[in-house]
Design a protein around this motif. Structure first.
Motif, PDB file in Angstrom:
ATOM      1  N   GLU A 173     -23.112 114.934   1.744  1.00 58.92           N
ATOM      2  CA  GLU A 173     -23.722 114.675   3.053  1.00 58.92           C
ATOM      3  C   GLU A 173     -24.703 115.785   3.433  1.00 58.92           C
ATOM      4  N   GLN A 176     -28.906 117.783  -0.955  1.00 55.45           N
ATOM      5  CA  GLN A 176     -29.638 116.864  -1.837  1.00 55.45           C
ATOM      6  C   GLN A 176     -29.446 117.334  -3.276  1.00 55.45           C
ATOM      7  N   LYS A 287     -25.037 106.201  -1.286  1.00 55.56           N
ATOM      8  CA  LYS A 287     -25.703 105.649  -0.098  1.00 55.56           C
ATOM      9  C   LYS A 287     -25.035 106.153   1.179  1.00 55.56           C
ATOM     10  N   ASN A 288     -23.702 106.148   1.188  1.00 52.94           N
ATOM     11  CA  ASN A 288     -22.970 106.638   2.370  1.00 52.94           C
ATOM     12  C   ASN A 288     -23.325 108.087   2.700  1.00 52.94           C
ATOM     13  N   CYS A 289     -23.756 108.816   1.688  1.00 52.83           N
ATOM     14  CA  CYS A 289     -24.107 110.229   1.907  1.00 52.83           C
ATOM     15  C   CYS A 289     -25.623 110.407   1.992  1.00 52.83           C
ATOM     16  N   ARG A 290     -26.336 109.325   2.192  1.00 50.90           N
ATOM     17  CA  ARG A 290     -27.802 109.308   2.323  1.00 50.90           C
ATOM     18  C   ARG A 290     -28.504 109.901   1.094  1.00 50.90           C
ATOM     19  N   ILE A 291     -27.982 109.521  -0.082  1.00 52.56           N
ATOM     20  CA  ILE A 291     -28.647 109.907  -1.332  1.00 52.56           C
ATOM     21  C   ILE A 291     -29.073 108.609  -2.018  1.00 52.56           C
ATOM     22  N   ASP A 292     -30.302 108.550  -2.476  1.00 50.67           N
ATOM     23  CA  ASP A 292     -30.859 107.304  -3.031  1.00 50.67           C
ATOM     24  C   ASP A 292     -30.317 107.050  -4.442  1.00 50.67           C
TER      25      ASP A 292
END
Ligand code: PHE
Length: 336
Positions: A173, A176, A287-292
């Motif tokens: 989260e 990156q 995705k839940n951790c905003r990583i593509d």
């Protein structure tokens, strides 16, 4: 003068010292060159000759008893010297009798092996919310692990973490990729305590997320780990499995460290023992951790430190690790 000597005699007799400082204070007051007794000896010259014998004897008595008293404080000085040297950080270390807990020895070894592959250590809380322990890891609402049977709930939303996978979410989260971490820690499960299960135990989780990370990378990392940990002849085998947060998932076995494949009670005559769960990080978790997940992929694995320690040292009862019996603990020696 006789009176003065007698008062001092009395004082000296009553004096007691409990520290080296007090003893030194006594010496300065009575026996130093400018101390009370020296002064009296100086004054002695003025004593009329008919009194000299009597006063002289008394004065000598005072001097002797003061000296004896001081001698009796000698051990205090030695004790003080000992404490002083105990606090002297420049002296060579004395060996100590304590030792590391076997789980600690193995945890350090695991982290050391992954450290050599560039994994750094990350940490997270033992009291965890539903999101980090379950939801973000793709556990469906009705998954049995959320059940009261397995999880120690504090309230509806908060529980004692059931695995260290929660730390994956916390790190992803905030960071990156590239992420390459190992996450050691204590976990809790609502299970009856026996030789093979405990209500708390320890895990080390691993996570590697970057561009182009493959299942083959995972296999190679885990093979390297197994050989470093259990010896270079160790073989591994990956069996398909299921975890909500990895796809595909696998369980990894190593060739039995006890019988080396011949068959024994530890490997239940199969020649293999399971040591960890692993898999490719499910795109839903990224995705839940905003990583593509179209750009990044990764693998994760989790192992029980107790299990590794039991196999490495031939311990057959999980309860021994938390009983703190010195007869058990003193069998484990470590360099650090
Ligand atoms: N969290 C899993 C367990 O506690 C182990 C695991 C970790 C599996 C990471 C796959 C990936 O059993």
């Amino acid at each position: 003068m006789k009176d003065k000597i007698e008062t001092l005699l009395n004082e000296v007799e009553k004096f007691s010292a409990t520290s080296a400082e007090q003893a030194e204070h006594f010496r300065l007051k009575y026996l130093s060159r400018k101390g009370e007794i020296s002064i009296l000896f100086d004054e002695f010259k003025t004593v009329p000759s008919e009194m000299k014998r009597e006063v002289g004897q008394l004065l000598n008595k005072l001097k002797i008893s003061a000296q004896e008293k001081l001698d009796s404080f000698k051990s205090l000085g030695e004790a003080a010297a000992e404490t002083a040297s105990a606090n002297d950080l420049t002296l060579p270390a004395v060996s100590f009798t304590g030792g590391r807990h076997p789980l600690n020895i193995v945890r350090k070894e695991i982290l050391g092996i992954f450290g050599r592959l560039g994994f750094t250590v990350a940490d997270g809380p033992e009291i965890e919310d539903d999101w980090h322990n379950f939801s973000a890891l793709n556990f469906p609402e009705e998954h049995p692990a959320r059940d009261m049977q397995d999880t120690f709930f504090i309230d509806k939303e908060v529980a004692l973490r059931t695995h260290t996978s929660s730390v994956q979410v916390r790190v992803l989260e905030k960071t990156q990729p590239p992420v390459r971490i190992v996450m050691p820690g204590r976990v809790y499960r609502n299970e009856a305590v026996s030789a093979r299960a405990h209500c708390f135990f320890h895990q080390v989780e691993g996570l590697y997320v970057d561009k182009g990370v493959s299942f083959a990378d995972m296999k190679q990392v885990l093979l390297y780990f197994s050989r470093e940990m259990f010896g270079e002849k160790t073989e591994i085998r990956l069996r398909p499995s299921y975890f909500p947060f990895t796809e595909p998932s696998a369980e990894m076995d190593i060739s039995c460290t006890i019988c080396h494949g011949k068959g024994c009670a530890v490997c239940k005559h199969s020649g293999w023992v399971e040591i960890l769960g692993c898999g490719m990080v499910d795109p839903a978790v990224l995705k839940n951790c905003r990583i593509d997940p179209d750009i990044y992929s990764g693998f994760a694995f989790g192992m029980g430190i107790e299990r590794i320690t039991m196999l490495k040292f031939g311990v057959n009862d999980l309860r021994l690790f938390s009983e703190n019996d010195v007869r058990f603990l003193s069998q484990f020696k470590s360099a650090l």
